[in-house]
Design a protein around this motif. Structure first.
Motif, PDB file in Angstrom:
ATOM      1  N   GLU A  67       0.811  -1.222   0.000  1.00 45.30           N
ATOM      2  CA  GLU A  67       0.000   0.000   0.000  1.00 45.30           C
ATOM      3  C   GLU A  67       0.847   1.276   0.000  1.00 45.30           C
ATOM      4  OE1 GLU A  67      -0.178  -1.743   4.210  1.00 45.30           O
ATOM      5  OE2 GLU A  67       0.017  -2.434   2.163  1.00 45.30           O
ATOM      6  N   THR A  68       2.155   1.153   0.295  1.00 46.25           N
ATOM      7  CA  THR A  68       2.977   2.369   0.305  1.00 46.25           C
ATOM      8  C   THR A  68       4.161   2.294  -0.674  1.00 46.25           C
ATOM      9  OG1 THR A  68       4.231   1.490   2.178  1.00 46.25           O
ATOM     10  CG2 THR A  68       2.430   3.007   2.686  1.00 46.25           C
ATOM     11  N   SER A  69       4.318   1.164  -1.354  1.00 47.64           N
ATOM     12  CA  SER A  69       5.511   1.032  -2.199  1.00 47.64           C
ATOM     13  C   SER A  69       5.443   1.938  -3.427  1.00 47.64           C
ATOM     14  CB  SER A  69       5.712  -0.424  -2.614  1.00 47.64           C
ATOM     15  OG  SER A  69       4.641  -0.804  -3.448  1.00 47.64           O
ATOM     16  N   GLY A  70       4.273   2.507  -3.687  1.00 45.57           N
ATOM     17  CA  GLY A  70       4.156   3.444  -4.805  1.00 45.57           C
ATOM     18  C   GLY A  70       4.533   4.873  -4.456  1.00 45.57           C
ATOM     19  N   LEU A  71       4.942   5.104  -3.212  1.00 45.86           N
ATOM     20  CA  LEU A  71       5.401   6.451  -2.822  1.00 45.86           C
ATOM     21  C   LEU A  71       6.830   6.649  -3.340  1.00 45.86           C
ATOM     22  CD1 LEU A  71       4.229   6.451   0.921  1.00 45.86           C
ATOM     23  CD2 LEU A  71       3.214   7.768  -0.948  1.00 45.86           C
ATOM     24  N   VAL A  72       7.106   7.807  -3.886  1.00 46.74           N
ATOM     25  CA  VAL A  72       8.415   8.034  -4.518  1.00 46.74           C
ATOM     26  C   VAL A  72       9.499   8.344  -3.487  1.00 46.74           C
ATOM     27  CG1 VAL A  72       9.678   9.441  -6.183  1.00 46.74           C
ATOM     28  CG2 VAL A  72       7.271   8.909  -6.574  1.00 46.74           C
ATOM     29  N   MET A  73       9.172   9.205  -2.537  1.00 45.67           N
ATOM     30  CA  MET A  73      10.213   9.728  -1.660  1.00 45.67           C
ATOM     31  C   MET A  73      10.916   8.662  -0.821  1.00 45.67           C
ATOM     32  SD  MET A  73       9.026  13.499  -0.559  1.00 45.67           S
ATOM     33  CE  MET A  73       7.255  13.437  -0.625  1.00 45.67           C
ATOM     34  N   PRO A  74      10.195   7.683  -0.258  1.00 43.39           N
ATOM     35  CA  PRO A  74      10.910   6.664   0.520  1.00 43.39           C
ATOM     36  C   PRO A  74      11.958   5.910  -0.307  1.00 43.39           C
ATOM     37  CG  PRO A  74       8.579   6.610   1.038  1.00 43.39           C
ATOM     38  CD  PRO A  74       8.740   7.542  -0.125  1.00 43.39           C
ATOM     39  N   HIS A  75      11.631   5.580  -1.560  1.00 46.32           N
ATOM     40  CA  HIS A  75      12.628   4.896  -2.398  1.00 46.32           C
ATOM     41  C   HIS A  75      13.839   5.793  -2.614  1.00 46.32           C
ATOM     42  CE1 HIS A  75      10.118   1.467  -3.334  1.00 46.32           C
ATOM     43  NE2 HIS A  75       9.112   2.288  -3.608  1.00 46.32           N
ATOM     44  N   THR A  76      13.577   7.076  -2.838  1.00 44.97           N
ATOM     45  CA  THR A  76      14.673   7.999  -3.100  1.00 44.97           C
ATOM     46  C   THR A  76      15.599   8.096  -1.890  1.00 44.97           C
ATOM     47  OG1 THR A  76      13.101   9.236  -4.421  1.00 44.97           O
ATOM     48  CG2 THR A  76      15.161  10.324  -3.927  1.00 44.97           C
ATOM     49  N   LEU A  77      14.988   8.258  -0.723  1.00 47.35           N
ATOM     50  CA  LEU A  77      15.808   8.414   0.479  1.00 47.35           C
ATOM     51  C   LEU A  77      16.557   7.122   0.794  1.00 47.35           C
ATOM     52  CD1 LEU A  77      16.785  10.100   2.790  1.00 47.35           C
ATOM     53  CD2 LEU A  77      14.708   9.555   4.047  1.00 47.35           C
ATOM     54  N   LEU A  78      15.859   5.984   0.666  1.00 48.11           N
ATOM     55  CA  LEU A  78      16.524   4.715   0.939  1.00 48.11           C
ATOM     56  C   LEU A  78      17.694   4.526  -0.033  1.00 48.11           C
ATOM     57  CD1 LEU A  78      16.446   2.317   2.811  1.00 48.11           C
ATOM     58  CD2 LEU A  78      14.856   1.178   1.246  1.00 48.11           C
ATOM     59  N   GLY A  79      17.514   4.957  -1.256  1.00 49.18           N
ATOM     60  CA  GLY A  79      18.614   4.902  -2.227  1.00 49.18           C
ATOM     61  C   GLY A  79      19.814   5.697  -1.734  1.00 49.18           C
ATOM     62  N   HIS A  80      19.546   6.891  -1.249  1.00 51.69           N
ATOM     63  CA  HIS A  80      20.646   7.734  -0.760  1.00 51.69           C
ATOM     64  C   HIS A  80      21.339   7.116   0.448  1.00 51.69           C
ATOM     65  CE1 HIS A  80      20.552  11.319  -3.222  1.00 51.69           C
ATOM     66  NE2 HIS A  80      19.243  11.186  -3.286  1.00 51.69           N
ATOM     67  N   LEU A  81      20.537   6.596   1.373  1.00 56.83           N
ATOM     68  CA  LEU A  81      21.138   6.002   2.574  1.00 56.83           C
ATOM     69  C   LEU A  81      21.944   4.762   2.193  1.00 56.83           C
ATOM     70  CD1 LEU A  81      18.145   6.429   5.071  1.00 56.83           C
ATOM     71  CD2 LEU A  81      20.168   7.875   4.817  1.00 56.83           C
ATOM     72  N   SER A  82      21.465   4.018   1.207  1.00 57.81           N
ATOM     73  CA  SER A  82      22.202   2.831   0.760  1.00 57.81           C
ATOM     74  C   SER A  82      23.524   3.241   0.115  1.00 57.81           C
ATOM     75  CB  SER A  82      21.375   2.027  -0.236  1.00 57.81           C
ATOM     76  OG  SER A  82      20.114   1.743   0.302  1.00 57.81           O
ATOM     77  N   LEU A  83      23.484   4.307  -0.656  1.00 63.94           N
ATOM     78  CA  LEU A  83      24.728   4.811  -1.270  1.00 63.94           C
ATOM     79  C   LEU A  83      25.743   5.151  -0.188  1.00 63.94           C
ATOM     80  CD1 LEU A  83      24.355   7.414  -4.145  1.00 63.94           C
ATOM     81  CD2 LEU A  83      25.319   5.108  -4.198  1.00 63.94           C
ATOM     82  N   ARG A  84      25.215   5.797   0.854  1.00 62.05           N
ATOM     83  CA  ARG A  84      26.083   6.202   1.945  1.00 62.05           C
ATOM     84  C   ARG A  84      26.758   4.985   2.575  1.00 62.05           C
ATOM     85  NH1 ARG A  84      22.937  10.599   5.420  1.00 62.05           N
ATOM     86  NH2 ARG A  84      23.043  11.976   3.599  1.00 62.05           N
ATOM     87  N   ARG A  85      25.993   3.892   2.637  1.00 58.73           N
ATOM     88  CA  ARG A  85      26.566   2.655   3.203  1.00 58.73           C
ATOM     89  C   ARG A  85      27.319   1.858   2.142  1.00 58.73           C
ATOM     90  NH1 ARG A  85      21.317   2.007   5.445  1.00 58.73           N
ATOM     91  NH2 ARG A  85      20.957   0.463   3.832  1.00 58.73           N
TER      92      ARG A  85
END
Ligand code: HEC
Ligand code: HEC
Ligand code: HEC
Ligand code: HEC
Ligand code: HEC
Ligand code: HEC
Ligand code: HEC
Ligand code: HEC
Length: 677
Positions: A592-610
């Protein structure tokens, strides 16, 4: 190259600024947790009752106005005479009102030649390649005051052509974008042929019924369908395919029988620009009549993304047309009296006065239909008559004249202010905001200062009510923003002020005063009942980098409002709070929330950081599936692919970025560098 991107502001990436257009803007179409789609396994487990229900069309299926008209003939024929039905029409002689008899328009940067051959209409003008070409007009928007021609490109984009026909007034062609944005060359985002001016992105959500837009990333092709062009039955009554079968009133929405706030949402979905939770291409998460506005939308008030909107006066009132929802929800008539659009307006197919105003019943003789709408709730003022208005001229007895002045700009027409305020000429003196008295008193001697004195003399009690807009203007004013803090804090803390204005005050406080804003934001958060206000305070705390507020944000990660939940999770994650990570992961994964754009974007950034590059790539690609026109994400992906030596993929992403944002310097430079390699 990768490293430089880690520093990129996460927030700007997540939010795409809404385009600024002829009448109104939106960022992204909607969302909500309601109306679950039929589960795929119902067929297998079907009980007899479920089987008979299954034979019926889905409650989300549209029928189209033709079908409704088979049984509701009167409504259909009345509606088809109404401007709602003309919100989008095929460019046929019946609907085109512009002058196409070899007409010519020349502006500062635009030039156009209009022509007609048999029943087809054309506009010759500059294209993206810098050359003149002739574009067929396939569709037209509106036609009452303004009519905008639309052409469909080979890749399926609907582009609003640069020159509009202004029907009222002299009846002439105008280039409104150029007036608003300045000179437009092909590399300007608002040049007519660019994506920012595509009607799918910027217009059709409010000018069609049952819109479904798809984009094929591989083929670079758009596909656009709708149940009806224009604002048809199902825009206000909800998808009706099932009702067509059952004829059951339970299967269709009657806006007048809804609780008032849901009735307001039916009109509010279009009559005011808003942000949407889920992105434009997600038709399954689009608002439907009968649902709650705040589950799908956040009205844009004073700010568009991080930018000050040009569509508001300094005192927080909309200065541009089609913001009636934003205006009315600031009014005391709404906040204290529960007034909605349907208190004064009616359905387009019901007999009505101009502008769909209810026909007056039992109004005193000589009272206009507009003024009659005030009578039910303000009978005492009607009884006072001239004792209230202090004027003798008939025109100055009209409630509208002083409380809904025509100061709202509708491109080239003046429309009515729906905030139903008392006039405040002092704000004209201090901030140049127009007032109702000077809308009539235009003589050079009748300066706003003079009106302010006259008002104080005739209406000594007015002072108290005027305080509200005086304070709002002192809070939102840009010229002396450094002095605005006490006013912003007072607006934020005032429970009787409109939530949308308090929310804007929260964001301004954080933008202007950073950490110093934190105490005021924290002390308001606990009592913030309105989800819009809650989510904007959380956003403001993020802007103020208020780590000390983290414990207060944690419970909001379970807030009933998905807007608030998302904002709390994003904010905590950006503040580096470990408690947000599992919640962020869950947002990106739960259906129900996987279609939200911002969480994917932020998780992408945090993953890059790691340094988890595969995961970052996955998350960014998912975000781009949802928002294929997000140029900044495309550039970021290109950098990741380049770092991995996958130059072909990098080039593809960059070409996509330039396709949607021709002016994106980052993408252009990288493309040039790739070509050199
Ligand atoms: C086959 C005939 C038929 C078609 C087609 C049809 N309706 Fe109806 N509709 C009815 C009947 C009959 C009623 C009255 C039910 C009653 O009063 O009990 C009704 C009632 C309604 C009502 C009032 C509901 C209420 O709560 O009182 C609305 C609104 C409505 N229809 C809208 C639509 C729309 C929109 C469409 C097209 C999507 C449509 N109808 C298509 C037969 C039809
Ligand atoms: C799907 C979007 C949408 C919905 C829902 C909607 N409107 Fe509109 N409305 C529009 C658009 C677009 C226009 C301009 C149409 C045109 O001039 O072609 C408009 C025009 C109007 C007008 C001016 C009409 C005229 O005669 O010039 C009024 C008044 C109005 N709407 C009120 C309402 C009310 C009240 C509701 C709720 C019952 C409502 N609208 C629902 C989009 C919408
Ligand atoms: C802009 C919004 C809007 C559009 C478009 C619209 N309606 Fe309505 N409709 C309303 C509202 C509002 C009411 C309630 C009016 C009232 O009771 O005062 C209503 C009421 C109705 C009713 C119930 C009438 C009754 O007597 O209770 C029917 C039936 C109906 N509409 C059918 C249609 C059909 C068919 C279409 C398309 C041809 C349509 N409507 C288009 C807003 C709209
Ligand atoms: C958020 C919803 C929304 C969006 C998005 C939107 N409009 Fe509108 N538009 C309206 C409403 C509502 C009106 C009716 C005017 C009013 O409410 O004051 C309107 C009116 C108009 C009119 C005047 C119609 C007339 O008959 O005079 C034109 C032209 C128009 N819009 C064009 C556009 C174009 C072009 C776009 C995209 C660039 C667009 N609109 C995007 C809601 C919207
Ligand atoms: C308290 C009464 C009242 C309420 C509530 C109200 N309106 Fe109006 N509206 C009016 C009057 C009066 C007019 C002017 C009618 C005329 O031209 O005679 C008007 C005009 C309009 C127009 C035409 C453009 C203009 O400004 O001249 C639109 C569009 C409109 N209203 C939409 C809405 C919407 C949408 C809502 C709900 C968000 C709403 N109104 C709420 C009284 C009201
Ligand atoms: C649904 C009921 C309702 C309708 C319709 C309505 N009002 Fe109001 N209005 C109220 C209430 C309740 C208040 C708050 C009264 C108070 O503060 O004493 C209010 C307050 C006001 C105020 C004071 C605003 C302020 O800033 O303090 C003005 C002015 C006003 N209304 C004008 C109008 C006009 C003009 C109309 C018609 C176009 C209208 N109202 C229609 C319910 C309504
Ligand atoms: C010539 C201008 C003018 C006209 C016309 C006018 N008003 Fe007012 N109205 C004012 C001013 C000025 C105030 C502020 C005085 C105050 O706060 O008592 C005011 C205050 C109000 C208030 C809030 C104060 C209160 O006593 O509740 C309401 C409600 C209101 N007007 C409604 C109306 C209605 C309804 C009409 C039409 C019958 C109308 N007004 C016509 C100028 C006007
Ligand atoms: C609808 C237009 C209209 C509006 C709005 C209006 N006035 Fe007037 N005003 C008039 C007219 C016409 C006269 C002359 C006849 C009369 O008294 O009605 C007048 C007369 C006056 C006078 C008498 C002295 C003179 O300059 O002629 C004053 C003072 C005044 N208005 C103040 C105000 C104030 C203050 C407001 C705002 C609260 C206001 N007016 C709103 C139309 C308007």
């Amino acid at each position: 190259m990768l490293r430089s991107h880690l520093a990129l502001c996460l927030i700007t990436l997540a939010l795409t600024a809404a385009p600024s257009t002829g009448c109104s803007r939106q960022s992204e179409p909607p969302a909500a947790p309601s109306a679950p789609a039929p589960k795929p396994d119902t067929a297998v487990k079907a009980t007899p009752a479920a089987t008979s229900a299954k034979a019926l069309p889905s409650p989300d299926a549209y029928a189209g106005s033709e079908r409704c008209g088979e049984c509701h003939e009167d409504e259909h024929s009345a509606w088809s005479q109404d401007w709602h039905s003309r919100a989008l029409s095929q460019a046929t002689p019946k609907f085109v009102v512009g002058d196409f008899r070899d007409a010519h328009f020349k502006g500062d940067s635009s030039e156009a030649w209009m022509s007609r051959r048999e029943d087809r209409f054309f506009m010759r003008t500059l294209g993206l390649d810098g050359n003149l070409a002739e574009y067929p007009v396939q569709w037209v928007v509106g036609g009452k005051r303004m009519q905008d021609p639309v052409t469909v490109t080979a890749d399926g984009r609907w582009q609003v052509l640069p020159v509009y026909f202004h029907v009222t007034g002299k009846g002439e062609w105008v280039d409104y974008s150029e007036q608003k944005q300045g000179r437009l060359s092909p590399d300007h985002p608002f040049f007519w042929a660019n994506f920012a001016r595509s009607a799918q992105h910027a217009c059709l959500d409010c000018h069609t019924t049952g819109l479904d837009v798809r984009y094929d990333r591989a083929a670079h092709q758009w596909a656009t369908t709708f149940a009806d062009p224009g604002v048809a039955c199902e825009s206000c009554h909800g998808p009706g395919a099932r009702h067509v079968e059952t004829q059951d009133p339970k299967d269709i929405v009657h806006p007048k029988h809804l609780p008032p706030e849901l009735g307001l949402a039916v009109c509010g979905q279009c009559h005011g620009p808003r942000r949407t939770l889920f992105p434009m291409l997600d038709a399954s998460h689009r608002f439907r009549p009968g649902r709650r506005y705040e589950d799908y939308y956040q009205p844009m008030v004073l700010l568009v993304g991080g930018e000050r909107s040009g569509d508001y006066f300094e005192d927080g009132r909309p200065s541009t047309s089609s913001f009636e929802y934003q205006a009315l929800t600031q009014s005391q008539c709404h906040m204290k009296g529960g007034a909605t659009c349907l208190s004064c307006h009616t359905a387009p197919h019901v007999e009505h006065a101009p502008n769909e105003i209810q026909l007056p019943e039992g109004a005193p003789a000589g009272v206009s239909a507009g003024t009659a709408t005030c009578q039910g709730c303000h009978p005492d003022i009607f009884a006072e008559g001239k004792r209230h208005t202090h004027h003798t001229a008939p025109a100055a007895q009209d409630c509208i004249a002083c409380h809904m002045p025509p100061i709202v700009s509708g491109v080239l027409d003046q429309l009515l202010d729906h905030t139903m305020d008392v006039p405040v000429p002092e704000n004209t003196v201090k901030h140049g905001i127009p007032n109702a008295c000077n809308a009539c008193h235009t003589h050079a001697k009748q300066k706003p200062e003079v009106m302010a004195k006259a008002l104080a003399r005739w209406w000594p009690e007015a002072k108290q009510r005027q305080q509200r807009r005086l304070r709002l203007a002192d809070a939102f004013v840009t010229k002396v923003a450094a002095k605005s803090r006490p006013f912003l804090e007072a607006v934020l803390a005032d429970p009787s002020e409109a939530p949308s204005l308090r929310g804007a005050a929260a964001l301004y406080l954080a933008r202007r005063f950073r950490q110093e804003a934190t105490p005021a934001l924290r002390s308001t958060l606990g009592g913030a009942k309105d989800p819009l206000l809650r989510s904007q305070i959380v956003e403001a705390l993020g802007l103020a980098k208020a780590r000390e507020a983290a414990d207060e944000l944690v419970p909001l990660m379970k807030d009933p409002s998905l807007w608030v939940r998302q904002e709390a999770i994003l904010t905590l994650a950006q503040l580096g709070d470990a408690r947000a990570l599992p919640e962020l992961e869950a947002l990106t994964r739960q259906p129900e929330t996987s279609g939200l754009v911002m969480p994917h974007t932020l998780l992408g950034h945090l993953s890059l950081r790691r340094k988890d590059v595969p995961k970052a790539t996955r998350e960014f690609e998912r975000a781009v599936d949802l928002q294929p026109y997000n140029a900044e994400l495309l550039v970021l992906l290109a950098d990741i692919y380049t770092a991995q030596g996958n130059l072909a993929k990098a080039r593809e992403r960059l070409e996509d970025a330039v396709r949607f944002a021709p002016k994106n310097q980052g993408a252009r430079k990288r493309l040039a560098a790739l070509r050199d390699r």
